[in-house]
Design an enzyme around this catalytic site. Structure first.
Site, short mmCIF file in Angstrom:
data_model
loop_
_atom_site.label_atom_id
_atom_site.label_comp_id
_atom_site.label_asym_id
_atom_site.label_seq_id
_atom_site.Cartn_x
_atom_site.Cartn_y
_atom_site.Cartn_z
N ASN A 9 -25.23 -13.83 30.17
CA ASN A 9 -24.97 -15.22 29.79
C ASN A 9 -23.63 -15.61 30.41
O ASN A 9 -22.58 -15.20 29.93
CB ASN A 9 -24.93 -15.30 28.25
CG ASN A 9 -24.52 -16.68 27.75
OD1 ASN A 9 -24.43 -17.63 28.53
ND2 ASN A 9 -24.26 -16.79 26.46
N LYS A 11 -22.21 -18.39 30.45
CA LYS A 11 -21.52 -19.47 29.72
C LYS A 11 -21.01 -20.52 30.72
O LYS A 11 -21.67 -20.79 31.72
CB LYS A 11 -20.41 -18.91 28.83
CG LYS A 11 -20.96 -17.79 27.93
CD LYS A 11 -20.04 -17.40 26.83
CE LYS A 11 -20.68 -16.28 26.02
NZ LYS A 11 -19.92 -15.86 24.86
N HIS A 98 -27.67 -19.98 20.61
CA HIS A 98 -26.46 -19.15 20.74
C HIS A 98 -25.44 -19.61 19.70
O HIS A 98 -25.34 -20.80 19.39
CB HIS A 98 -25.89 -19.30 22.16
CG HIS A 98 -24.78 -18.32 22.42
ND1 HIS A 98 -23.51 -18.53 21.97
CD2 HIS A 98 -24.79 -17.11 23.02
CE1 HIS A 98 -22.76 -17.48 22.31
NE2 HIS A 98 -23.52 -16.61 22.95
N GLU A 100 -22.42 -20.18 19.84
CA GLU A 100 -21.52 -21.25 20.30
C GLU A 100 -22.21 -22.61 20.19
O GLU A 100 -21.57 -23.62 19.90
CB GLU A 100 -21.06 -20.96 21.74
CG GLU A 100 -20.02 -19.85 21.75
CD GLU A 100 -19.99 -18.99 23.00
OE1 GLU A 100 -20.52 -19.43 24.05
OE2 GLU A 100 -19.45 -17.87 22.94
N GLU A 168 -26.78 -11.32 17.67
CA GLU A 168 -25.40 -11.38 18.12
C GLU A 168 -24.49 -11.69 16.93
O GLU A 168 -24.34 -12.86 16.55
CB GLU A 168 -25.23 -12.50 19.16
CG GLU A 168 -26.08 -12.32 20.40
CD GLU A 168 -25.47 -13.03 21.60
OE1 GLU A 168 -25.20 -12.36 22.60
OE2 GLU A 168 -25.25 -14.24 21.52
N GLY A 174 -17.16 -12.06 22.27
CA GLY A 174 -15.92 -12.38 22.99
C GLY A 174 -14.67 -11.85 22.30
O GLY A 174 -13.56 -12.24 22.65
N SER A 214 -19.76 -8.41 22.87
CA SER A 214 -18.84 -7.46 23.49
C SER A 214 -19.51 -6.19 24.01
O SER A 214 -18.96 -5.10 23.88
CB SER A 214 -17.69 -7.12 22.54
OG SER A 214 -16.94 -8.28 22.22
P1 PGA Z 1 -19.61 -11.34 24.98
O1 PGA Z 1 -20.66 -12.54 24.79
O2 PGA Z 1 -20.37 -10.20 25.65
O3 PGA Z 1 -18.52 -11.90 25.83
O4 PGA Z 1 -19.15 -10.95 23.61
C1 PGA Z 1 -21.98 -12.31 24.40
C2 PGA Z 1 -22.69 -13.62 24.20
O5 PGA Z 1 -22.05 -14.57 23.75
O6 PGA Z 1 -23.89 -13.73 24.50
#
Ligand code: PGA
Length: 257
Positions: A9, A11, A98, A100, A168, A174, A214
């Site tokens: 992803n 982003k 997601h 976010e 997730e 993140g 992460s």
């Molecule tokens: P990250 O993001 O690996 O940077 O934690 C995962 C995601 O948001 O899909």
């Protein structure tokens, strides 16, 4: 048997030249990866890159996905992109829900239920994300929250063969703080049990459940070797071809489930 899926992803990262550089490195790395056929690889760049990235991945074992879609096929929705438009680009997957999108763009389960249906109404596969916040985990509400995110969105009218779930935990995204393999496996098993109630056991046992939050080369093996973890949704680490390839290579070396 479930085919392991490693999805990146991106982003809101990468301009066109940066994206070309990343995909060139990825293609080269995948060509020399032994046993790579055992793993499906998906990249989800920002929407303006879908057309050029479709060209960039042509002929390679890299699939293309989008990070979001509107629930209507067309209309007066300034700034939005619909599933038929995404389908035009050659993408095959769409991430929906997601954290976010849930947190920053206030998308709730009712809206996400419509978006999931919009995705599967076309020829695409949906990657539907679920996960609890830190506060919810600490107050022992993980199952309740994840259960609702599933029950209110994933019903038996969603074709199981075009459904991927991504667990997730919000507190792991993140942050560099990953769920332990045991914590993740526990929730993945719970998700599969819930899917068995919606579909049936054999169908639920075919649905892939990815872990995200992460995921890095140094924690991928522990997570991906869990019995109900069928791949990863990778954020930060997918922006580096070396890290993303390392995760794919780890996945390729593990026994199939
Ligand atoms: P990250 O993001 O690996 O940077 O934690 C995962 C995601 O948001 O899909």
């Amino acid at each position: 048997m479930r085919h392991t899926l490693i999805a990146g992803n991106w982003k809101m990262h990468k301009t066109l030249p940066e994206a070309r550089e990343l995909v060139t490195a990825l293609r080269a790395g995948l060509e020399s990866l032994r046993g790579g056929d055992a793993v499906e690889v998906l990249i989800c760049p920002p929407v303006q890159l879908l057309f050029p990235m479709a060209k960039a991945v042509a002929g390679a074992r890299i699939m293309l996905g989008a990070q979001n879609a509107h629930n209507e096929p067309h209309g007066a929705f300034t700034g939005e992109v619909s599933v038929p438009m995404l389908t035009d680009t050659g993408c095959t997957h769409v991430i929906i829900g997601h954290s976010e999108r849930r947190q920053l763009f206030h998308e709730d389960n009712a809206l996400l239920a419509r978006k999931v249906r919009a995705v599967v109404a076309g020829p695409l596969t949906v990657i539907y994300c679920v996960g609890e916040t830190l506060e919810e985990r600490e107050s022992d509400r993980t199952r309740r929250v994840v259960g609702r995110q599933l029950d209110e969105v994933v019903k038996s009218d969603v074709p199981a063969d075009r459904l991927v779930i991504a667990y997730e935990p919000v507190w792991a995204i993140g942050t560099g703080r990953t769920a332990t393999p045991q914590q993740a496996q526990e929730v993945h098993a719970f998700i599969r049990e819930r899917l068995s109630a919606t579909y049936d056991k054999p169908t639920a046992s075919r649905i892939r459940i990815l872990y995200g939050g992460s995921v890095k080369p140094d924690n991928a093996a522990g997570l991906l070797s869990q019995p109900d973890i069928d791949g990863a949704l990778v954020g930060g680490a997918c922006l580096s071809p070396d890290d993303f390839l390392a995760i794919i290579s780890i996945a390729a070396g593990l026994p199939r489930k």
